[in-house]
Motif scaffolding. Structure first.
Motif, mmCIF file in Angstrom:
data_model
loop_
_atom_site.group_PDB
_atom_site.id
_atom_site.type_symbol
_atom_site.label_atom_id
_atom_site.label_comp_id
_atom_site.label_asym_id
_atom_site.label_seq_id
_atom_site.Cartn_x
_atom_site.Cartn_y
_atom_site.Cartn_z
ATOM 1 N N SER A 178 0.849 -1.184 0.000
ATOM 2 C CA SER A 178 0.000 0.000 0.000
ATOM 3 C C SER A 178 0.887 1.237 0.000
ATOM 4 O O SER A 178 1.948 1.254 0.621
ATOM 5 C CB SER A 178 -0.897 -0.009 1.237
ATOM 6 N N CYS A 179 0.462 2.284 -0.731
ATOM 7 C CA CYS A 179 1.262 3.512 -0.769
ATOM 8 C C CYS A 179 0.356 4.685 -1.121
ATOM 9 O O CYS A 179 -0.822 4.507 -1.438
ATOM 10 C CB CYS A 179 2.409 3.388 -1.774
ATOM 11 N N THR A 180 0.911 5.878 -1.071
ATOM 12 C CA THR A 180 0.151 7.090 -1.370
ATOM 13 C C THR A 180 0.504 7.593 -2.761
ATOM 14 O O THR A 180 1.678 7.801 -3.067
ATOM 15 C CB THR A 180 0.456 8.189 -0.345
ATOM 16 N N ASP A 181 -0.494 7.763 -3.617
ATOM 17 C CA ASP A 181 -0.277 8.257 -4.972
ATOM 18 C C ASP A 181 0.258 9.692 -4.897
ATOM 19 O O ASP A 181 -0.354 10.557 -4.256
ATOM 20 C CB ASP A 181 -1.578 8.216 -5.767
ATOM 21 N N SER A 182 1.375 9.949 -5.558
ATOM 22 C CA SER A 182 2.024 11.256 -5.456
ATOM 23 C C SER A 182 1.229 12.367 -6.136
ATOM 24 O O SER A 182 1.381 13.543 -5.795
ATOM 25 C CB SER A 182 3.430 11.191 -6.066
ATOM 26 N N LYS A 183 0.369 12.035 -7.098
ATOM 27 C CA LYS A 183 -0.395 13.064 -7.808
ATOM 28 C C LYS A 183 -1.747 13.329 -7.167
ATOM 29 O O LYS A 183 -2.163 14.477 -7.020
ATOM 30 C CB LYS A 183 -0.586 12.644 -9.268
ATOM 31 N N THR A 184 -2.428 12.270 -6.762
ATOM 32 C CA THR A 184 -3.784 12.436 -6.223
ATOM 33 C C THR A 184 -3.827 12.520 -4.710
ATOM 34 O O THR A 184 -4.803 13.008 -4.139
ATOM 35 C CB THR A 184 -4.680 11.267 -6.670
ATOM 36 N N GLY A 185 -2.780 12.017 -4.046
ATOM 37 C CA GLY A 185 -2.776 11.967 -2.587
ATOM 38 C C GLY A 185 -3.641 10.855 -2.034
ATOM 39 O O GLY A 185 -3.780 10.705 -0.814
ATOM 40 N N GLN A 186 -4.213 10.032 -2.917
ATOM 41 C CA GLN A 186 -5.082 8.939 -2.489
ATOM 42 C C GLN A 186 -4.238 7.721 -2.065
ATOM 43 O O GLN A 186 -3.155 7.489 -2.590
ATOM 44 C CB GLN A 186 -6.015 8.527 -3.630
ATOM 45 N N GLN A 187 -4.769 6.958 -1.111
ATOM 46 C CA GLN A 187 -4.102 5.751 -0.656
ATOM 47 C C GLN A 187 -4.364 4.625 -1.659
ATOM 48 O O GLN A 187 -5.508 4.328 -2.011
ATOM 49 C CB GLN A 187 -4.608 5.342 0.728
ATOM 50 N N VAL A 188 -3.277 4.007 -2.128
ATOM 51 C CA VAL A 188 -3.377 2.897 -3.070
ATOM 52 C C VAL A 188 -3.294 1.596 -2.266
ATOM 53 O O VAL A 188 -2.333 1.387 -1.529
ATOM 54 C CB VAL A 188 -2.244 2.941 -4.112
ATOM 55 N N PRO A 189 -4.295 0.717 -2.357
ATOM 56 C CA PRO A 189 -4.269 -0.512 -1.555
ATOM 57 C C PRO A 189 -3.197 -1.489 -2.028
ATOM 58 O O PRO A 189 -2.765 -1.455 -3.181
ATOM 59 C CB PRO A 189 -5.668 -1.094 -1.761
ATOM 60 N N ALA A 190 -2.752 -2.360 -1.127
ATOM 61 C CA ALA A 190 -1.826 -3.424 -1.491
ATOM 62 C C ALA A 190 -2.494 -4.325 -2.522
ATOM 63 O O ALA A 190 -3.699 -4.568 -2.461
ATOM 64 C CB ALA A 190 -1.433 -4.225 -0.252
ATOM 65 N N GLN A 191 -1.724 -4.795 -3.481
ATOM 66 C CA GLN A 191 -2.282 -5.609 -4.548
ATOM 67 C C GLN A 191 -1.187 -6.407 -5.231
ATOM 68 O O GLN A 191 0.004 -6.093 -5.111
ATOM 69 C CB GLN A 191 -2.980 -4.724 -5.575
ATOM 70 N N THR A 192 -1.568 -7.443 -5.944
ATOM 71 C CA THR A 192 -0.626 -8.218 -6.730
ATOM 72 C C THR A 192 -0.492 -7.584 -8.108
ATOM 73 O O THR A 192 -1.488 -7.222 -8.732
ATOM 74 C CB THR A 192 -1.106 -9.672 -6.876
ATOM 75 N N GLY A 193 0.736 -7.430 -8.566
ATOM 76 C CA GLY A 193 0.950 -6.815 -9.871
ATOM 77 C C GLY A 193 2.393 -6.916 -10.296
ATOM 78 O O GLY A 193 3.253 -7.419 -9.549
ATOM 79 N N MET A 194 2.699 -6.425 -11.496
ATOM 80 C CA MET A 194 4.080 -6.391 -11.972
ATOM 81 C C MET A 194 4.842 -5.310 -11.215
ATOM 82 O O MET A 194 4.307 -4.229 -10.956
ATOM 83 C CB MET A 194 4.124 -6.140 -13.477
ATOM 84 N N ILE A 195 6.091 -5.616 -10.876
ATOM 85 C CA ILE A 195 6.886 -4.719 -10.039
ATOM 86 C C ILE A 195 7.040 -3.348 -10.678
ATOM 87 O O ILE A 195 7.094 -2.331 -9.986
ATOM 88 C CB ILE A 195 8.274 -5.339 -9.740
ATOM 89 N N ASN A 196 7.046 -3.276 -12.017
ATOM 90 C CA ASN A 196 7.267 -1.980 -12.670
ATOM 91 C C ASN A 196 6.039 -1.077 -12.651
ATOM 92 O O ASN A 196 6.121 0.109 -12.919
ATOM 93 C CB ASN A 196 7.728 -2.195 -14.115
ATOM 94 N N SER A 197 4.864 -1.656 -12.320
ATOM 95 C CA SER A 197 3.630 -0.877 -12.391
ATOM 96 C C SER A 197 3.458 0.085 -11.227
ATOM 97 O O SER A 197 2.633 1.000 -11.293
ATOM 98 C CB SER A 197 2.421 -1.817 -12.444
ATOM 99 N N ALA A 198 4.226 -0.082 -10.157
ATOM 100 C CA ALA A 198 4.095 0.802 -8.996
ATOM 101 C C ALA A 198 4.451 2.245 -9.343
ATOM 102 O O ALA A 198 3.994 3.179 -8.684
ATOM 103 C CB ALA A 198 4.971 0.312 -7.848
ATOM 104 N N LEU A 199 5.251 2.446 -10.393
ATOM 105 C CA LEU A 199 5.663 3.803 -10.770
ATOM 106 C C LEU A 199 4.486 4.658 -11.210
ATOM 107 O O LEU A 199 4.559 5.885 -11.177
ATOM 108 C CB LEU A 199 6.718 3.736 -11.881
#
Length: 550
Positions: free
Chosen positions: A158-179
């Protein structure tokens, strides 16, 4: 610099001949034959020393002004972003700390130039086309660069989106998509995947790669066969070429041209490029030539987005100085070991074999010796030397986990974590009260015990040979009450050292001081007019397409 230091009275090429003393115009206040060799004004004070001092002072002010303007110009180029979730480095016995930087190549098409260079202009968002963990040791004697394949599927935190300030939930995905949610999310994702503390990040886009490679003056690379990647547009004849600008970007982005046509082949080609770049910068003296350094610094500061710990010229120069202390023959390039994803053969997951590499980096262990060779732990390459038995794969190591802390479920939790890390499914749990955590093992099982301890971050001081043990046993003491890795600082010992020989197995390790050719794919990874073919066949079938470099 040349204009400031030029002496107009020089008789060398391009200078004017000296004017004879008798014909030289006499300055006001000048009296020939005065004592001490200096002229005096009417009051008897020497005039030329005072004038020289005034002139030098003026020159110093001008140079200082240019320096300040240059400094402010470069500082103004830098884009800084705050990050969190990357963990923290631990100091060594002398109070020194390693440096870990996540180097990110962004595939964003935020500008018209990047859109033209990258294509797919309407796809939106940004992914990490390249992810490399750059580790510089605490004593600055060695460095490791580890690529994280972009196709790695993992649990993203889980992390905070730098543009929207919204909390992004933990999820399964490709490692490069977190950017997509900002560099801080990408840093946190790589930290969670690898367990390596990430202090800083540096991110560059397509245009930045082009401009920086131009500023360097080009990087020589070799390909072992003709290659035409119809996707990245890289087209090179067999042999060595100096790549800069767009051709450098095409080489770094090519995933269909090398190896098996996957991202893994691309990381090896990128290491070849970066190794050559390191050698080029050092051999050309770029870092000591003011003119060359200005061009490189200007291009780099315009191209880079960094964290706030590196967002000034002073900070970047400090980091560059630390990195420059590492000899090129003590820089190791590797790729994190992966295996095909069980659910998607076009994706990969982290392999159990990666644990030794990740532990070596996290524990600040060098993968080279003082002479630049492989780590001493890798053993001798002399065929007459005694051979070391191969390491037992984690999947064949069954572990007994005993709960000695009195907290229900602790042994089961650790056993489950070990199986999840790739250890044998025969791993089980039991109860046996104890105040401190230990790892016991019978004779001949020390390597297996070290592998288990390294996976759990248990210090080497907790390992004990036990003649009564039938296998590796982890006893969870009351000093370890939560979590699936041993708490840092508990027990007062150092982490169990990683097996550095196993660390580079399957990691495509290479030394920055050694040159090699990128291996062109022999698979049908590209298409020409809808017909699948190898990159070499595509080269032969496309004579009208110009080469990327002569």
């Amino acid at each position: 610099m040349s204009e400031v230091s030029h002496r107009r009275g020089s008789t060398g090429k391009g200078g004017r001949a000296a004017v004879p003393a008798a014909r030289r115009p006499q300055p006001s206040g000048y009296r020939s034959g005065g004592s001490g060799g200096g002229g005096r004004d009417k009051s008897g004070r020497r005039t030329w020393p005072r004038r020289l001092a005034i002139t030098l002072s003026a020159l110093i002010l001008v140079v200082a002004g240019l320096g300040a303007a240059f400094y402010e110009h470069l500082n103004g180029n830098i884009k800084g972003v705050a990050i969190s979730g990357g963990g923290a480095e631990k100091a060594d016995a002398f109070g020194r700390t390693p440096i870990n930087v996540l180097v990110i190549g962004s595939d964003a098409r935020d500008t018209a130039a990047d859109c033209k260079l990258g294509g797919d202009c309407n796809d939106g968002g940004a992914n990490a086309d390249v992810e490399m963990v750059l580790h510089v040791s605490a004593d600055r004697s060695n460095a490791t660069v580890m690529s994280v394949p972009r196709d790695t599927v993992t649990q993203l935190p889980s992390c905070t989106d730098s543009k929207t300030g919204q909390q992004v939930p933990a999820q399964t995905g490709m490692i490069n998509s977190a950017l997509e949610h900002g560099p801080s999310c990408q840093v946190a994702a790589v930290h969670q995947l690898t367990g390596i503390p990430i202090d800083h990040f540096m991110m560059v886009d397509f245009g930045g790669v082009v401009n920086m490679s131009d500023a360097i003056g080009g990087v020589p690379v070799c390909v072992d066969s003709n290659v035409y990647d119809t996707y990245s547009h890289l087209k090179l004849a067999k042999g060595t070429h100096t790549l800069k600008g767009v051709s450098a970007l095409e080489f770094l982005r090519s995933r269909h041209g090398f190896g098996t046509g996957s991202d893994l082949g691309r990381t090896v080609a990128q290491h070849i490029f970066l190794s050559s770049m390191v050698r080029t910068l050092k051999s050309a003296g770029t870092l000591t030539n003011p003119s060359d350094l200005y061009g490189l610094a200007n291009a780099a500061t315009k191209a880079l987005t960094v964290d706030t710990g590196l967002d000034s010229i002073t900070k970047l120069l400090g980091f560059a100085d630390d990195l420059n202390k590492v000899p090129s023959d003590r820089i190791t390039f590797t790729t994190m070991q992966t295996e095909p994803s069980p659910s998607d053969q076009n994706r990969v997951v982290i392999a159990p074999a990666a644990q030794n590499l990740l532990s070596a980096i996290a524990n600040d262990q060098s993968l080279t010796t003082g002479s630049g060779g492989k780590s001493a732990a890798a053993g001798s390459t002399n065929s007459s030397a005694p051979t070391t038995p191969p390491a037992v794969p984690d999947a064949q190591i069954a572990v007994t986990v005993e709960n000695g802390g009195g907290i229900t479920g602790r042994a089961s939790d650790i056993a489950t974590a070990l199986v999840g890390d790739g250890f044998s499914p025969q791993t089980g749990s039991a109860n046996a009260p104890a105040p401190t955590t230990t790892v016991r093992y019978p004779a001949g099982k020390q390597a297996e015990a070290q592998a288990v301890a390294s996976a759990l971050r248990i210090p080497s001081s907790a390992l004990h040979q036990d003649s009564g043990a039938s296998g590796v046993t982890v006893l969870i003491g009351s000093d370890w009450s939560s979590g699936t890795t041993y708490p840092a600082g508990a027990g007062g010992g150092k982490p169990a050292p990683a097996d550095t020989k196993a660390a580079v197995q399957g990691a495509n390790a290479q030394n920055a001081n050694s040159s090699s050719c990128a291996q062109v794919s022999t698979f049908k990874t590209v298409e020409v007019n809808g017909v699948p073919m190898t990159p070499s066949q595509a080269y032969a079938d496309s004579p009208d397409i110009p080469n990327s470099a002569p």
